[in-house]
Scaffold this active site. Sequence first.
Site, PDB file in Angstrom:
ATOM      1  N   ASN A   9      22.721   7.795   2.920  1.00  0.00           N
ATOM      2  CA  ASN A   9      23.856   7.855   2.004  1.00  0.00           C
ATOM      3  C   ASN A   9      24.860   6.795   2.424  1.00  0.00           C
ATOM      4  OD1 ASN A   9      26.027   8.523   0.374  1.00  0.00           O
ATOM      5  ND2 ASN A   9      26.541  10.395   1.488  1.00  0.00           N
ATOM      6  N   LYS A  11      27.552   5.963   0.974  1.00  0.00           N
ATOM      7  CA  LYS A  11      28.924   6.329   0.617  1.00  0.00           C
ATOM      8  C   LYS A  11      29.616   5.129  -0.060  1.00  0.00           C
ATOM      9  CE  LYS A  11      28.848   9.724   4.307  1.00  0.00           C
ATOM     10  NZ  LYS A  11      29.592  10.417   5.389  1.00  0.00           N
ATOM     11  N   HIS A  92      28.238  17.026  -1.939  1.00  0.00           N
ATOM     12  CA  HIS A  92      28.495  16.521  -0.588  1.00  0.00           C
ATOM     13  C   HIS A  92      29.843  17.040  -0.104  1.00  0.00           C
ATOM     14  CE1 HIS A  92      29.269  13.745   2.727  1.00  0.00           C
ATOM     15  NE2 HIS A  92      27.963  13.485   2.731  1.00  0.00           N
ATOM     16  N   GLU A  94      32.196  15.746   1.458  1.00  0.00           N
ATOM     17  CA  GLU A  94      33.356  14.891   1.209  1.00  0.00           C
ATOM     18  C   GLU A  94      33.858  15.042  -0.219  1.00  0.00           C
ATOM     19  OE1 GLU A  94      31.864  11.665   4.542  1.00  0.00           O
ATOM     20  OE2 GLU A  94      31.545  11.257   2.415  1.00  0.00           O
ATOM     21  N   GLU A 161      25.240  20.447   6.126  1.00  0.00           N
ATOM     22  CA  GLU A 161      26.196  19.520   6.725  1.00  0.00           C
ATOM     23  C   GLU A 161      27.295  20.293   7.461  1.00  0.00           C
ATOM     24  OE1 GLU A 161      27.038  15.968   3.788  1.00  0.00           O
ATOM     25  OE2 GLU A 161      27.589  17.886   2.877  1.00  0.00           O
ATOM     26  N   GLY A 167      30.167  11.875  10.750  1.00  0.00           N
ATOM     27  CA  GLY A 167      30.856  10.653  11.135  1.00  0.00           C
ATOM     28  C   GLY A 167      31.648  10.745  12.420  1.00  0.00           C
ATOM     29  N   SER A 207      25.773  13.427  11.654  1.00  0.00           N
ATOM     30  CA  SER A 207      25.687  12.462  12.753  1.00  0.00           C
ATOM     31  C   SER A 207      24.299  12.408  13.384  1.00  0.00           C
ATOM     32  CB  SER A 207      26.750  12.759  13.822  1.00  0.00           C
ATOM     33  OG  SER A 207      28.048  12.562  13.313  1.00  0.00           O
ATOM     34  N   GLY A 228      24.412   9.225   7.123  1.00  0.00           N
ATOM     35  CA  GLY A 228      25.530   8.440   6.634  1.00  0.00           C
ATOM     36  C   GLY A 228      25.577   7.070   7.270  1.00  0.00           C
ATOM     37  N   GLY A 229      26.480   6.879   8.234  1.00  0.00           N
ATOM     38  CA  GLY A 229      26.719   5.568   8.822  1.00  0.00           C
ATOM     39  C   GLY A 229      25.491   4.901   9.396  1.00  0.00           C
TER      40      GLY A 229
END
Length: 246
Positions: A9, A11, A92, A94, A161, A167, A207, A228-229
Site C-alpha cells: 500500500n 498510500k 484502512h 488511516e 492492523e 509506520g 510494520s 506500507g512503507g
Amino acid sequence: MRRRLIVGNWKMNGSRESLAELDGIAAAAETADAVDVAICPPFTLIERAVARTPSLPIGGQDCHAAPKGAHTGCTSVGMLVEAGARIVIVGHSERRAAQGETDPQVKAKAEAAIAAGLTTIVCVGETEAERDAGEAKARVSAQLSGSLPVAGGDVLVVAYEPRWAIGTGRTPTMEDVGAMHAMIRTMLGELLGRERADAVRILYGGSMTGANAADLLRVANVDGGLIGGASLTAAAFVPIIEAAAG
C-alpha cells in the site's frame, strides 16, 4: 491450503518515476510461485502501473460504494476496474481515523467492490488506547461484525492492523498476533460459515519488514501482509516476498 498474499500500500506516495520500482517487484513475484503479490499505488498511477507490469496485480487504496454521483474527490469501483485494478483496500485504519469512516460505510464499499469482481481487503484493528485498556479483541470483533460483507467467496480478504504499530516500527508480540488472528478466524466462521471462513486470507498489517516477515508469517492464521512503507521500493519489499515464498 490458502495461498499467501503480500500487498503493498503506497498510500499518498509515489510518482511516475516511482513506477520503476515495480520492475523488481514484478520479477520477484513471478519467481514466488506460491505467493500472490499486489501493489496499491495512488489512483493517478494505477493505469500506468498496469501498463508497465501487466503480470503484477495493481489495486486501489479505497473506493466509493456508489457507482457514480455527486461525490467530489471519490473513486467508484467501476473507475478502478476501468483503470485496470484487480484489488482494493477498504476500511484502512488511516481512513477510519482521518476520514471518520464507519463500519456500515466500509461494508457498503466492500459489497460494491466484490460485486465488481475486485479482490477486497477489509481492514480492522485497534488503537493503542484500546489495547492498553484490554479492549482490543472487543474492538476488532465489533469492526468485523459491522464491516464484513456476507458475499465474496475467495475474493474476500481481512487485514488485521494494530493501528499503533503502523509506520512506527513497533509490532505486537508473536503471541498477541497469533491470538488476534485466531480470534478473527473463529469469528469469520461464525459470520460466514466454516467452509467460507477457511478460504478467507487474514493479513497482518503493522510494520512488517524483511527483518520480521519470516517470524510473522510462521504464526498460525497469518496468511500474508499488508505492507506500507516497506512496499515503496523493491529493495525493501522483495525480502518480504521472499520470506513469504520461503
